[in-house]
Motif scaffolding. Structure first.
Motif, PDB file in Angstrom:
ATOM      1  N   GLY A 321      76.746  93.248  97.113  1.00  0.00           N
ATOM      2  CA  GLY A 321      77.069  93.873  98.394  1.00  0.00           C
ATOM      3  C   GLY A 321      78.306  93.304  99.044  1.00  0.00           C
ATOM      4  N   ARG A 322      78.717  92.100  98.662  1.00  0.00           N
ATOM      5  CA  ARG A 322      79.943  91.529  99.223  1.00  0.00           C
ATOM      6  C   ARG A 322      81.161  92.161  98.552  1.00  0.00           C
ATOM      7  N   PRO A 323      82.292  92.238  99.264  1.00  0.00           N
ATOM      8  CA  PRO A 323      83.532  92.688  98.626  1.00  0.00           C
ATOM      9  C   PRO A 323      83.910  91.724  97.502  1.00  0.00           C
ATOM     10  N   LEU A 324      84.320  92.267  96.366  1.00  0.00           N
ATOM     11  CA  LEU A 324      84.690  91.440  95.221  1.00  0.00           C
ATOM     12  C   LEU A 324      86.178  91.610  94.929  1.00  0.00           C
ATOM     13  N   CYS A 325      86.865  90.492  94.750  1.00  0.00           N
ATOM     14  CA  CYS A 325      88.297  90.522  94.457  1.00  0.00           C
ATOM     15  C   CYS A 325      88.537  90.459  92.947  1.00  0.00           C
ATOM     16  N   GLU A 326      89.804  90.568  92.587  1.00  0.00           N
ATOM     17  CA  GLU A 326      90.171  90.677  91.182  1.00  0.00           C
ATOM     18  C   GLU A 326      89.828  89.439  90.375  1.00  0.00           C
ATOM     19  N   ASN A 327      89.638  88.313  91.029  1.00  0.00           N
ATOM     20  CA  ASN A 327      89.368  87.068  90.299  1.00  0.00           C
ATOM     21  C   ASN A 327      87.899  86.877  89.937  1.00  0.00           C
ATOM     22  N   VAL A 328      87.023  87.804  90.332  1.00  0.00           N
ATOM     23  CA  VAL A 328      85.577  87.638  90.162  1.00  0.00           C
ATOM     24  C   VAL A 328      85.060  88.530  89.033  1.00  0.00           C
ATOM     25  N   ILE A 329      84.316  87.918  88.115  1.00  0.00           N
ATOM     26  CA  ILE A 329      83.601  88.640  87.060  1.00  0.00           C
ATOM     27  C   ILE A 329      82.108  88.502  87.351  1.00  0.00           C
ATOM     28  N   CYS A 330      81.403  89.610  87.393  1.00  0.00           N
ATOM     29  CA  CYS A 330      79.955  89.583  87.620  1.00  0.00           C
ATOM     30  C   CYS A 330      79.217  89.753  86.296  1.00  0.00           C
ATOM     31  N   CYS A 331      78.078  89.061  86.169  1.00  0.00           N
ATOM     32  CA  CYS A 331      77.280  89.190  84.949  1.00  0.00           C
ATOM     33  C   CYS A 331      75.817  88.942  85.277  1.00  0.00           C
ATOM     34  N   PRO A 332      74.906  89.435  84.429  1.00  0.00           N
ATOM     35  CA  PRO A 332      73.489  89.122  84.619  1.00  0.00           C
ATOM     36  C   PRO A 332      73.220  87.643  84.349  1.00  0.00           C
ATOM     37  N   ALA A 333      72.096  87.162  84.835  1.00  0.00           N
ATOM     38  CA  ALA A 333      71.694  85.770  84.609  1.00  0.00           C
ATOM     39  C   ALA A 333      71.025  85.649  83.251  1.00  0.00           C
ATOM     40  N   GLU A 334      71.801  85.911  82.215  1.00  0.00           N
ATOM     41  CA  GLU A 334      71.347  85.848  80.826  1.00  0.00           C
ATOM     42  C   GLU A 334      72.352  85.028  80.033  1.00  0.00           C
ATOM     43  N   LYS A 335      71.865  84.221  79.082  1.00  0.00           N
ATOM     44  CA  LYS A 335      72.702  83.262  78.382  1.00  0.00           C
ATOM     45  C   LYS A 335      73.954  83.894  77.801  1.00  0.00           C
ATOM     46  N   GLU A 336      73.804  84.917  76.993  1.00  0.00           N
ATOM     47  CA  GLU A 336      74.960  85.489  76.296  1.00  0.00           C
ATOM     48  C   GLU A 336      75.915  86.161  77.277  1.00  0.00           C
ATOM     49  N   ALA A 337      75.366  86.783  78.310  1.00  0.00           N
ATOM     50  CA  ALA A 337      76.220  87.436  79.308  1.00  0.00           C
ATOM     51  C   ALA A 337      77.050  86.402  80.068  1.00  0.00           C
ATOM     52  N   VAL A 338      76.416  85.273  80.440  1.00  0.00           N
ATOM     53  CA  VAL A 338      77.143  84.221  81.147  1.00  0.00           C
ATOM     54  C   VAL A 338      78.228  83.633  80.252  1.00  0.00           C
ATOM     55  N   ALA A 339      77.878  83.342  79.000  1.00  0.00           N
ATOM     56  CA  ALA A 339      78.849  82.754  78.077  1.00  0.00           C
ATOM     57  C   ALA A 339      80.045  83.681  77.867  1.00  0.00           C
ATOM     58  N   ALA A 340      79.779  84.970  77.696  1.00  0.00           N
ATOM     59  CA  ALA A 340      80.875  85.930  77.481  1.00  0.00           C
ATOM     60  C   ALA A 340      81.756  86.034  78.718  1.00  0.00           C
ATOM     61  N   ALA A 341      81.132  86.033  79.895  1.00  0.00           N
ATOM     62  CA  ALA A 341      81.910  86.139  81.126  1.00  0.00           C
ATOM     63  C   ALA A 341      82.791  84.907  81.330  1.00  0.00           C
ATOM     64  N   VAL A 342      82.267  83.731  81.029  1.00  0.00           N
ATOM     65  CA  VAL A 342      83.055  82.507  81.182  1.00  0.00           C
ATOM     66  C   VAL A 342      84.218  82.495  80.201  1.00  0.00           C
ATOM     67  N   ARG A 343      83.969  82.907  78.956  1.00  0.00           N
ATOM     68  CA  ARG A 343      85.067  82.954  77.983  1.00  0.00           C
ATOM     69  C   ARG A 343      86.179  83.872  78.458  1.00  0.00           C
ATOM     70  N   LYS A 344      85.810  84.996  79.035  1.00  0.00           N
ATOM     71  CA  LYS A 344      86.820  85.898  79.585  1.00  0.00           C
ATOM     72  C   LYS A 344      87.542  85.241  80.759  1.00  0.00           C
ATOM     73  N   ALA A 345      86.777  84.574  81.621  1.00  0.00           N
ATOM     74  CA  ALA A 345      87.353  83.989  82.830  1.00  0.00           C
ATOM     75  C   ALA A 345      88.399  82.922  82.514  1.00  0.00           C
ATOM     76  N   VAL A 346      88.178  82.123  81.464  1.00  0.00           N
ATOM     77  CA  VAL A 346      89.104  81.029  81.161  1.00  0.00           C
ATOM     78  C   VAL A 346      90.220  81.458  80.212  1.00  0.00           C
ATOM     79  N   SER A 347      90.252  82.728  79.853  1.00  0.00           N
ATOM     80  CA  SER A 347      91.335  83.204  78.996  1.00  0.00           C
ATOM     81  C   SER A 347      92.645  83.247  79.785  1.00  0.00           C
ATOM     82  N   PRO A 348      93.789  83.026  79.126  1.00  0.00           N
ATOM     83  CA  PRO A 348      95.077  83.083  79.832  1.00  0.00           C
ATOM     84  C   PRO A 348      95.316  84.436  80.497  1.00  0.00           C
ATOM     85  N   GLU A 349      94.845  85.499  79.857  1.00  0.00           N
ATOM     86  CA  GLU A 349      95.063  86.833  80.410  1.00  0.00           C
ATOM     87  C   GLU A 349      94.344  87.001  81.745  1.00  0.00           C
TER      88      GLU A 349
END
Length: 393
Positions: A321-349
């Protein structure tokens, strides 16, 4: 001229960090005498006894009101705490009646203090109304405070518009920006070496800053969410080389269970994780500035990180419900989803995308605006008179 008294209530480390610049400016006022009342998790050893951070700032404390006698492990405990808190604040306000009360946010103890003020016909000013967090019971505490309050200081245009749609007169609603955003822009921060020395953990390596609170709406299994997060963090240390700086959970129902899991996990990972009850606002913002990413479900992850442009992974539905900016990736509280989101977040792109995020919370001198409006309000004849519902016509 006799000063007007303004009671400012704080119950958590995060809330005090936001209120700090407001309090500092109020202490310089010739019109208002601030009376800081400390309650809630600040006074609880199991949540870090964070009143010590207030004392370290040299901030005068007018009263300390312990309220967590029923524990924090269940909705029943929260209900009893709200009832008890209303009783304690009713006693305090009746014996030390202020001209007005200032509160921030959305927590149950703040709701109880605000309700006590309202029942005693003491006008209330409310910071950060109009937000939406569908994954937390805080949502309706916040909206109840809006209907109690005479003055509103929402942190962005969207929240200000929502407060008015709730029937609050536009003349009482001031979009002042976010206090967290102001702290980020104005507070001197520690460099990674100094931060490492202060925390007692090497943060010159790529690290994630982690805070995870219970999701108090939606009937979720908090410990299952936490286990998924821990498993993902373990995998990311192995595959990405990330280490972790963790601040513990708050005093919501389920917070102690989360903290017990953090303690056990931290003891098992002394070389790759540091678990701390609280960092204080300066160290926390310094860590946010230096982190490779911010991970978890704290409001700071979606409200404050855009100012830094730091990649953020928001886990689960607590901040929905909060406004989300371009720097935020949302994911479910599930192991693989969290891991994938973090890998994307720390990518140079993605880091490049996050760097360009534009915060909706930049109001400039937010604390100065709040204080100026309060100074005008408390001197105005009739301030605190019964409110009239605003229906837009």
């Amino acid at each position: 001229m006799t000063k007007k008294s303004l009671c400012v209530v704080t119950g958590t480390r995060a809330e005090y960090g936001l209120l700090r610049p407001v309090l500092q400016k109020l202490l310089q006022s010739d019109v208002i005498e601030p009376r800081l009342v400390v309650t809630g998790a600040h006074l609880a050893p199991e949540f870090g006894n964070t009143v010590s951070e207030i004392e370290a700032d040299g901030m005068p404390i007018a009263a300390r009101i312990p309220i967590l006698k029923f524990g924090t492990g269940s909705p029943l405990a929260t209900a009893r705490t709200v009832s008890y808190t209303m009783e304690r604040f009713t006693d305090y306000f009746s014996q030390n009646r202020p001209d007005a009360v200032l509160v921030l946010g959305d927590r149950y103890e703040i709701f109880a203090a605000g309700a006590a003020a309202a029942l005693l016909e003491i006008p209330l000013a409310h910071i950060s109304g109009g937000d939406v967090t569908a994954g937390a019971a805080d949502d309706w505490f916040r909206h109840c405070l809006t209907k109690i309050a005479h003055l509103h200081f929402p942190s962005c245009e969207e929240s200000a518009a929502r407060v008015i749609r709730m029937g609050e007169a536009p003349a009482t609603v001031f979009n002042v920006g976010g206090l967290g955003d102001e702290n980020i822009r104005t507070m001197e921060k520690l460099d990674p070496a100094a931060l490492s020395e202060s925390v007692g953990f090497d943060l010159t390596r790529p690290f994630g800053l982690v805070t995870f609170h219970p999701q108090t709406a939606g009937g979720v299994d908090v410990t299952a969410q936490m286990r998924a997060l821990l498993d993902a963090m373990d995998e990311l240390t192995r595959t990405e080389g990330l280490v972790w700086l963790v601040t513990k959970s708050n005093a919501d129902a389920g917070g102690l269970a989360i903290n017990a899991m953090w303690d056990e996990w931290g003891e098992q990972h002394p070389d790759t994780a540091a678990v701390r009850a609280s960092l204080g606002v300066k160290r926390y913002l310094s860590a946010m500035a230096a982190a490779a990413l911010v991970l978890g479900n704290s409001s700071s992850g979606v409200v404050e990180t855009p100012t830094f442009g730091v990649p953020t992974v928001n886990v689960g539905g607590r901040q929905e419900g909060r406004p989300l900016c371009e720097n935020v990736i949302c994911c479910p509280a599930e192991k693989e989803a969290v891991a994938a989101a973090v890998r994307k977040a720390v990518s140079p792109e993605f880091a490049a995308v996050a760097k360009g995020a534009k915060s909706p919370y930049n109001g400039g001198d937010t604390s100065g605006k709040i204080v100026d409006i309060l100074l005008d309000a408390v001197r105005r004849p009739g301030f605190g008179a019964p409110k009239v519902f605003y229906d837009g016509r």
